[in-house]
Design an enzyme around this catalytic site. Sequence first.
Site, short mmCIF file in Angstrom:
data_model
loop_
_atom_site.label_atom_id
_atom_site.label_comp_id
_atom_site.label_asym_id
_atom_site.label_seq_id
_atom_site.Cartn_x
_atom_site.Cartn_y
_atom_site.Cartn_z
N CYS A 160 -2.84 -0.68 -6.84
CA CYS A 160 -3.74 -1.68 -6.25
C CYS A 160 -5.01 -1.90 -7.07
CB CYS A 160 -4.09 -1.30 -4.82
SG CYS A 160 -2.65 -1.16 -3.75
N HIS A 176 -10.53 -5.13 -2.84
CA HIS A 176 -9.09 -5.04 -2.65
C HIS A 176 -8.81 -5.21 -1.15
CE1 HIS A 176 -5.03 -3.81 -2.50
NE2 HIS A 176 -5.26 -2.60 -2.03
N ASN A 219 -1.67 -6.61 2.39
CA ASN A 219 -2.03 -5.94 1.14
C ASN A 219 -1.03 -6.35 0.06
OD1 ASN A 219 -2.47 -4.15 -0.95
ND2 ASN A 219 -2.67 -2.35 0.35
O1 UT7 Z 1 -3.87 -0.35 -1.17
C1 UT7 Z 1 -4.39 0.91 -0.92
C2 UT7 Z 1 -3.54 1.59 -0.03
N1 UT7 Z 1 -3.56 1.52 1.34
C3 UT7 Z 1 -4.58 1.61 2.20
O2 UT7 Z 1 -5.71 1.41 1.90
C4 UT7 Z 1 -4.25 2.01 3.59
C5 UT7 Z 1 -5.19 3.05 4.12
N2 UT7 Z 1 -4.89 3.45 5.45
C6 UT7 Z 1 -4.90 2.65 6.52
O3 UT7 Z 1 -5.14 1.48 6.39
C7 UT7 Z 1 -4.66 3.24 7.90
O4 UT7 Z 1 -4.67 4.65 7.82
C8 UT7 Z 1 -3.34 2.77 8.54
C9 UT7 Z 1 -3.45 1.30 8.87
C10 UT7 Z 1 -2.18 3.00 7.59
C11 UT7 Z 1 -3.08 3.53 9.84
O5 UT7 Z 1 -4.17 3.36 10.73
P1 UT7 Z 1 -4.76 4.61 11.50
O6 UT7 Z 1 -5.84 4.11 12.35
O7 UT7 Z 1 -5.10 5.65 10.47
O8 UT7 Z 1 -3.56 5.04 12.43
P2 UT7 Z 1 -2.81 6.44 12.51
O9 UT7 Z 1 -2.03 6.69 11.27
O10 UT7 Z 1 -3.78 7.47 12.95
O11 UT7 Z 1 -1.80 6.18 13.69
C12 UT7 Z 1 -2.25 6.03 15.03
C13 UT7 Z 1 -1.05 5.84 15.95
C14 UT7 Z 1 0.02 6.87 15.76
O12 UT7 Z 1 0.57 7.19 17.03
P3 UT7 Z 1 0.09 8.51 17.81
O13 UT7 Z 1 0.44 9.65 16.90
O14 UT7 Z 1 -1.38 8.35 18.01
O15 UT7 Z 1 0.90 8.45 19.06
C15 UT7 Z 1 1.08 6.15 14.96
O16 UT7 Z 1 2.38 6.64 15.18
O17 UT7 Z 1 -0.46 4.56 15.68
C16 UT7 Z 1 0.95 4.74 15.50
N3 UT7 Z 1 1.42 3.72 14.57
C17 UT7 Z 1 1.84 2.50 14.96
N4 UT7 Z 1 1.97 1.93 16.17
C18 UT7 Z 1 2.42 0.66 16.22
C19 UT7 Z 1 1.49 3.79 13.21
N5 UT7 Z 1 1.93 2.64 12.71
C20 UT7 Z 1 2.17 1.83 13.76
C21 UT7 Z 1 2.63 0.49 13.88
N6 UT7 Z 1 2.73 -0.03 15.11
N7 UT7 Z 1 2.95 -0.25 12.81
#
Ligand code: UT7
Length: 325
Positions: free
Chosen positions: A119, A252, A282
């Site tokens: 990225c 980004h 992204n």
């Molecule tokens: O280009 C550079 C690379 N990428 C990035 O910059 C991405 C960086 N990271 C992020 O943007 C975030 O960490 C994410 C968007 C990937 C995830 O957001 P988060 O607020 O960190 O969520 P999380 O991983 O803590 O997940 C929270 C909950 C989980 O459920 P439980 O364990 O709380 O029951 C996940 O299983 O959300 C659940 N979850 C979803 N639910 C519905 C994860 N993905 C999804 C989804 N739909 N697509």
Amino acid sequence: MTLYSRITGTGSYLPPHRLTNADLAAELAAQGVETSDDWIVERTGIRARHFAAPDVCSSDLGLEAARRALQAAEVDAKDIDLIIVGTSTPDMVFPSTACILQNKLGANGCAAFDVQAVCSGFIYALSIADAMIKTGAAKKALVIGAEVFSRILDFKDRTTCVLFGDGAGAVVLEASDTPGILASDLHADGKHVGILCVPGHVSGGNVLGKPLLKMDGQAVFKLAVGLLDGAARTTLAKAGKTAADIDWLVPHQANIRIMQSTARKLKLSMDKVIVTVDQHGNTSAASIPLALDAAVRSGKVKPGELLLLEGVGGGFTWGAVLLQL
Ligand code: UT7
């Protein structure tokens, strides 16, 4: 007389197939994967992304973006003496996507190569082109970010497949006696390889490992905010500027929350941040030039304004470029 490199034209291209969160959620539900528009919007700010048709490659998307940038710069493809493509989704193992694109464009003969910094690919490519122009190695460069991330997504992994899209952005960078790129700052730390990777490779005619994107989202998120802030400050300091001097931050486009945190740390209002993640998702190395082109063409960003471009991605890689448009 100081020699600068200056952006004289921008262009971008999105493949026509657009999927809203609801469209994607319906497709995923058919495969037993549950997600929702609410979750995606709340956690990422993404509302839609574009996916390329199966026979369309990064060079095809990059070609369209490059043509538009050349048109905006009023530069003929034959006068380009350097092409750098930032991509992590190349058309082939080799030759480079830049060589394939060069031939499609009809700019044969000039130097052409890819930069693989995920990225941060466009930030790396732009910094390299700037350095080559400043040393006299090139006079008119095409710097492109082009990706088909839909090809490397695991559609059974809802934590990653809702985040990415396909697209391309390009700039024409020309030697100039007026500024131009004022400063840049590039970094990498390979100890973070495992938190964002596509762990597959080709061997003996087979693909070994799992060539699908794998990410520890929370680890990436935490690292990204601090690294972007550091790169922004270092780049500004190199040019004797402060965050208060910036007209526009062009970050980004990964997650609106990362952009909000970065802006907060720099004490910048979100009004000064270019945001396209809602419409593009992204697009990795394409995200910054796509956002820049959208901002230029909408008339938001104007000639003479001071822009800070910043990126972070797998590797880990990160960096920033400060420029006067
Ligand atoms: O280009 C550079 C690379 N990428 C990035 O910059 C991405 C960086 N990271 C992020 O943007 C975030 O960490 C994410 C968007 C990937 C995830 O957001 P988060 O607020 O960190 O969520 P999380 O991983 O803590 O997940 C929270 C909950 C989980 O459920 P439980 O364990 O709380 O029951 C996940 O299983 O959300 C659940 N979850 C979803 N639910 C519905 C994860 N993905 C999804 C989804 N739909 N697509």
